[in-house]
Design a protein around this motif. Structure first.
Motif, mmCIF file in Angstrom:
data_model
loop_
_atom_site.group_PDB
_atom_site.id
_atom_site.type_symbol
_atom_site.label_atom_id
_atom_site.label_comp_id
_atom_site.label_asym_id
_atom_site.label_seq_id
_atom_site.Cartn_x
_atom_site.Cartn_y
_atom_site.Cartn_z
ATOM 1 N N GLY A 1 2.462 6.474 -7.012
ATOM 2 C CA GLY A 1 1.423 7.293 -7.596
ATOM 3 C C GLY A 1 0.377 6.420 -8.344
ATOM 4 O O GLY A 1 -0.359 6.764 -8.829
ATOM 5 N N ARG A 2 0.526 5.149 -7.740
ATOM 6 C CA ARG A 2 -0.590 4.357 -8.266
ATOM 7 C C ARG A 2 -1.956 4.353 -7.378
ATOM 8 O O ARG A 2 -3.037 4.013 -7.990
ATOM 9 C CB ARG A 2 -0.280 2.753 -7.999
ATOM 10 N N LEU B 1 0.756 -1.161 0.035
ATOM 11 C CA LEU B 1 0.022 0.018 -0.017
ATOM 12 C C LEU B 1 0.814 1.308 -0.044
ATOM 13 O O LEU B 1 0.709 2.102 -0.698
ATOM 14 C CB LEU B 1 -1.042 -0.111 1.379
ATOM 15 N N LYS B 2 2.003 1.048 0.789
ATOM 16 C CA LYS B 2 2.625 2.446 1.063
ATOM 17 C C LYS B 2 3.399 2.606 -0.500
ATOM 18 O O LYS B 2 3.672 3.771 -1.061
ATOM 19 C CB LYS B 2 4.018 2.337 2.216
ATOM 20 N N ARG B 3 3.846 1.534 -1.073
ATOM 21 C CA ARG B 3 4.621 1.673 -2.379
ATOM 22 C C ARG B 3 3.911 2.272 -3.304
ATOM 23 O O ARG B 3 4.043 2.826 -4.206
ATOM 24 C CB ARG B 3 5.231 0.082 -2.715
ATOM 25 N N ASN B 4 2.677 1.682 -3.375
ATOM 26 C CA ASN B 4 1.580 2.213 -4.454
ATOM 27 C C ASN B 4 1.384 3.450 -4.255
ATOM 28 O O ASN B 4 1.082 4.209 -5.251
ATOM 29 C CB ASN B 4 0.330 1.423 -4.231
ATOM 30 N N GLN C 1 -9.368 5.626 -3.501
ATOM 31 C CA GLN C 1 -8.306 4.497 -3.806
ATOM 32 C C GLN C 1 -7.716 4.029 -2.652
ATOM 33 O O GLN C 1 -7.347 2.637 -2.301
ATOM 34 C CB GLN C 1 -7.367 4.855 -4.834
ATOM 35 N N PHE C 2 -7.201 5.148 -1.754
ATOM 36 C CA PHE C 2 -6.405 4.346 -0.649
ATOM 37 C C PHE C 2 -7.544 3.643 0.307
ATOM 38 O O PHE C 2 -7.170 2.492 0.750
ATOM 39 C CB PHE C 2 -6.040 5.844 0.183
#
Length: 110
Positions: free
Chosen positions: A43-44, A36-39, A50-51
């Motif tokens: 900017g995904r 989740l943090k990487r996304n 979305q979060f």
């Protein structure tokens, strides 16, 4: 805040087959806090919706895979409830502090 939650340990990293045999057969869209943090960073994830979708996916995966008597099931339900409350507080804070981005508050919470 989210990553340091008292029940966060099962959600910090992707679930392995060793930890949860058959997990990938049951859960088709795995999610964890590291992903989740990487996304967010890449900017995904661009919106609060979305979060929240991916955060709720993580908890629902745990509820779907684990039996209702399993401790991870109960951890997921309780953490989900508390995290939703935290998100509401973050949103209120971001509205008060316009110069401070909601995304910065969310990233700090992970």
């Amino acid at each position: 805040m989210i990553a340091s939650h008292r029940f966060s340990s099962p959600f910090l990293k992707p679930v392995s087959e060793r930890q949860a045999p058959g997990y990938k057969d049951v859960v088709k869209r795995p999610m964890d806090l590291t992903s989740l943090k990487r996304n967010l960073s890449k900017g995904r994830i661009r919106t609060m919706a979305q979060f929240q979708r991916d955060l709720m996916l993580m908890f629902q995966n745990a509820v779907m895979y684990n039996d209702s008597g399993h401790h991870v099931y109960h951890m997921a339900v309780e953490m989900q409830r508390e995290v939703l409350e935290q998100i509401q507080v973050l949103y209120i804070e971001s509205c008060k502090e316009k110069e401070y981005s909601l995304w910065n508050l969310i990233l700090e919470s992970l």
